[in-house]
Design a protein around this motif. Structure first.
Motif, PDB file in Angstrom:
ATOM      1  N   GLY A   1       0.804  -1.218   0.000  1.00 27.78           N
ATOM      2  CA  GLY A   1       0.000   0.000   0.000  1.00 27.78           C
ATOM      3  C   GLY A   1       0.834   1.264   0.000  1.00 27.78           C
ATOM      4  N   ILE A   2       1.926   1.255   0.722  1.00 28.38           N
ATOM      5  CA  ILE A   2       2.831   2.413   0.771  1.00 28.38           C
ATOM      6  C   ILE A   2       3.767   2.402  -0.438  1.00 28.38           C
ATOM      7  N   PHE A   3       4.259   1.224  -0.801  1.00 30.68           N
ATOM      8  CA  PHE A   3       5.243   1.091  -1.879  1.00 30.68           C
ATOM      9  C   PHE A   3       4.713   1.612  -3.204  1.00 30.68           C
ATOM     10  N   ASN A   4       3.456   1.356  -3.485  1.00 31.50           N
ATOM     11  CA  ASN A   4       2.772   1.916  -4.648  1.00 31.50           C
ATOM     12  C   ASN A   4       3.565   1.727  -5.948  1.00 31.50           C
ATOM     13  N   ASN A   5       3.882   0.468  -6.243  1.00 25.85           N
ATOM     14  CA  ASN A   5       4.618   0.118  -7.472  1.00 25.85           C
ATOM     15  C   ASN A   5       5.941   0.865  -7.621  1.00 25.85           C
ATOM     16  N   GLY A   6       6.603   1.125  -6.507  1.00 23.52           N
ATOM     17  CA  GLY A   6       7.915   1.769  -6.538  1.00 23.52           C
ATOM     18  C   GLY A   6       7.903   3.271  -6.390  1.00 23.52           C
ATOM     19  N   GLU A   7       6.721   3.885  -6.357  1.00 24.01           N
ATOM     20  CA  GLU A   7       6.640   5.347  -6.221  1.00 24.01           C
ATOM     21  C   GLU A   7       7.214   5.836  -4.890  1.00 24.01           C
ATOM     22  N   ALA A   8       7.250   4.950  -3.875  1.00 23.18           N
ATOM     23  CA  ALA A   8       7.748   5.342  -2.554  1.00 23.18           C
ATOM     24  C   ALA A   8       9.272   5.267  -2.447  1.00 23.18           C
ATOM     25  N   CYS A   9       9.929   4.694  -3.440  1.00 24.02           N
ATOM     26  CA  CYS A   9      11.388   4.578  -3.395  1.00 24.02           C
ATOM     27  C   CYS A   9      12.032   5.946  -3.169  1.00 24.02           C
ATOM     28  N   GLY A  10      12.868   6.033  -2.145  1.00 25.08           N
ATOM     29  CA  GLY A  10      13.581   7.274  -1.851  1.00 25.08           C
ATOM     30  C   GLY A  10      12.806   8.262  -1.000  1.00 25.08           C
ATOM     31  N   LEU A  11      11.530   7.993  -0.727  1.00 24.20           N
ATOM     32  CA  LEU A  11      10.758   8.900   0.131  1.00 24.20           C
ATOM     33  C   LEU A  11      11.117   8.656   1.593  1.00 24.20           C
ATOM     34  N   TYR A  12      11.006   9.712   2.376  1.00 23.24           N
ATOM     35  CA  TYR A  12      11.307   9.617   3.804  1.00 23.24           C
ATOM     36  C   TYR A  12      10.017   9.594   4.612  1.00 23.24           C
ATOM     37  N   TYR A  13      10.019   8.753   5.632  1.00 18.89           N
ATOM     38  CA  TYR A  13       8.883   8.637   6.538  1.00 18.89           C
ATOM     39  C   TYR A  13       9.356   8.797   7.974  1.00 18.89           C
ATOM     40  N   GLN A  14       8.574   9.525   8.744  1.00 15.42           N
ATOM     41  CA  GLN A  14       8.799   9.592  10.184  1.00 15.42           C
ATOM     42  C   GLN A  14       7.913   8.518  10.801  1.00 15.42           C
ATOM     43  N   VAL A  15       8.533   7.622  11.543  1.00 11.50           N
ATOM     44  CA  VAL A  15       7.833   6.508  12.173  1.00 11.50           C
ATOM     45  C   VAL A  15       7.933   6.693  13.678  1.00 11.50           C
ATOM     46  N   THR A  16       6.789   6.632  14.362  1.00 11.05           N
ATOM     47  CA  THR A  16       6.734   6.837  15.806  1.00 11.05           C
ATOM     48  C   THR A  16       6.154   5.608  16.478  1.00 11.05           C
ATOM     49  N   CYS A  17       6.852   5.109  17.484  1.00  7.80           N
ATOM     50  CA  CYS A  17       6.362   3.991  18.277  1.00  7.80           C
ATOM     51  C   CYS A  17       5.211   4.490  19.144  1.00  7.80           C
ATOM     52  N   VAL A  18       4.062   3.822  19.061  1.00  8.10           N
ATOM     53  CA  VAL A  18       2.880   4.209  19.822  1.00  8.10           C
ATOM     54  C   VAL A  18       2.672   3.281  21.016  1.00  8.10           C
ATOM     55  N   SER A  19       2.805   1.965  20.784  1.00  6.50           N
ATOM     56  CA  SER A  19       2.592   0.995  21.864  1.00  6.50           C
ATOM     57  C   SER A  19       3.038  -0.381  21.406  1.00  6.50           C
ATOM     58  N   GLY A  20       2.994  -1.290  22.353  1.00 15.87           N
ATOM     59  CA  GLY A  20       3.256  -2.681  22.027  1.00 15.87           C
ATOM     60  C   GLY A  20       2.007  -3.322  21.469  1.00 15.87           C
ATOM     61  N   THR A  21       2.183  -4.489  20.905  1.00 20.66           N
ATOM     62  CA  THR A  21       1.040  -5.284  20.454  1.00 20.66           C
ATOM     63  C   THR A  21       0.834  -6.375  21.493  1.00 20.66           C
ATOM     64  N   ASN A  22      -0.020  -7.293  21.227  1.00 21.68           N
ATOM     65  CA  ASN A  22      -0.205  -8.411  22.162  1.00 21.68           C
ATOM     66  C   ASN A  22       0.949  -9.395  22.109  1.00 21.68           C
TER      67      ASN A  22
END
Length: 139
Positions: free
Chosen positions: A63-84
């Motif tokens: 969904g994010i990769f979008n057939n390679g359109e996301a290559c080289g893009l920067y994302y800020q990723v934030t830890c919200v919580s643990g999972t089960n």
């Protein structure tokens, strides 16, 4: 003359305010998902082949990769919580990392929305957790 100056200041302030509000929703546009991590070596990658792009990188789900359109893009990723799964409180104090998308997380084995490098994951959460809940946004 003072009246012209006051009108100029008032219209300038209103223009600046309107311009700022136009971009306000984009600053808050965050999505939520899960993050996992992979271990070195990080090459080859879907975006850059055997070119080393460092360690603050990630593989994106389809969904994010979008057939390679996301290559080289920067994302800020934030830890919200643990999972089960894993550690109940995995998030570290700094909680956010910026990564470059360099690869596609294979659809048949991708366990997260974003598959961070081991180094990027460890900078925001305890790797023993394996999977964390995140918020993320393109920057």
């Amino acid at each position: 003359m003072a009246s012209v100056f006051k009108n100029f200041i008032a219209s300038s302030v209103m223009t600046l305010l309107c311009f700022s509000l136009c971009f306000y929703p984009f600053a808050l546009a965050q999505d939520s998902g899960t993050a996992t991590f992979n271990t070195p070596p990080y090459v080859p990658s879907k975006c850059y082949g055997y070119e080393d792009r460092g360690v603050m990188i990630a593989a994106a789900s389809e969904g994010i990769f979008n057939n390679g359109e996301a290559c080289g893009l920067y994302y800020q990723v934030t830890c919200v919580s643990g999972t089960n799964e894993g550690t109940p409180f995995p998030c570290l104090d700094n909680g956010s990392v910026v990564v470059m998308i360099t690869d596609l997380c294979p659809p048949d084995s991708c366990r997260g929305t974003i598959d961070l490098s081991q180094e990027a994951f460890a900078s925001i959460a305890d790797p023993n957790s394996g999977v964390i809940n995140i918020s993320y946004q393109q920057i």
